[in-house]
Design a protein around this motif. Structure first.
Motif, PDB file in Angstrom:
ATOM      1  N   TYR A 178      80.076 114.108  97.694  1.00 56.71           N
ATOM      2  CA  TYR A 178      79.034 114.854  98.402  1.00 56.71           C
ATOM      3  C   TYR A 178      78.835 116.222  97.775  1.00 56.71           C
ATOM      4  O   TYR A 178      79.784 116.867  97.347  1.00 56.71           O
ATOM      5  N   GLN A 227      76.833 119.972  98.652  1.00 59.93           N
ATOM      6  CA  GLN A 227      76.229 120.705  99.743  1.00 59.93           C
ATOM      7  C   GLN A 227      74.990 121.459  99.251  1.00 59.93           C
ATOM      8  O   GLN A 227      75.006 122.074  98.183  1.00 59.93           O
ATOM      9  N   PHE A 271      74.139 117.785 103.287  1.00 61.80           N
ATOM     10  CA  PHE A 271      74.928 117.157 102.238  1.00 61.80           C
ATOM     11  C   PHE A 271      74.096 116.087 101.551  1.00 61.80           C
ATOM     12  O   PHE A 271      73.343 115.361 102.193  1.00 61.80           O
ATOM     13  N   SER A 279      77.323 114.138 109.088  1.00 66.67           N
ATOM     14  CA  SER A 279      77.610 115.369 108.357  1.00 66.67           C
ATOM     15  C   SER A 279      78.736 116.190 108.994  1.00 66.67           C
ATOM     16  O   SER A 279      79.362 116.992 108.308  1.00 66.67           O
ATOM     17  N   LYS A 309      81.751 117.903 106.909  1.00 64.95           N
ATOM     18  CA  LYS A 309      81.949 119.350 106.952  1.00 64.95           C
ATOM     19  C   LYS A 309      83.406 119.708 107.177  1.00 64.95           C
ATOM     20  O   LYS A 309      83.911 120.706 106.652  1.00 64.95           O
TER      21      LYS A 309
END
Length: 64
Positions: free
Chosen positions: A14, A16, A22, A55, A59
């Motif tokens: 992933y 950001q 993402f 997400s 995170k």
């Protein structure tokens, strides 16, 4: 307080964005590509945003 560790597997998968979303790659692009059409392979090559419900755990895996 100790440092938070980054999950390296998630860091490789992933990226950001500046807005905090993402980006991820599509699945089904690793192998068995001869039977897939060119348009399908082209659409699978694009990156897409992770949905909002997925997400939050990402995170937590990527604190920095």
């Amino acid at each position: 307080m100790p440092k938070l560790k980054t999950r390296k597997a998630a860091a490789k998968r992933y990226k950001q964005t500046g807005a905090g979303n993402f980006l991820r790659r599509h699945a089904y692009k690793g192998h068995l590509l001869r039977k897939k059409s060119n348009s399908q392979k082209r659409k699978l090559s694009q990156t897409i945003c992770v949905c909002a419900s997925d997400s939050k755990p990402i995170k937590l895996m990527l604190p920095y």
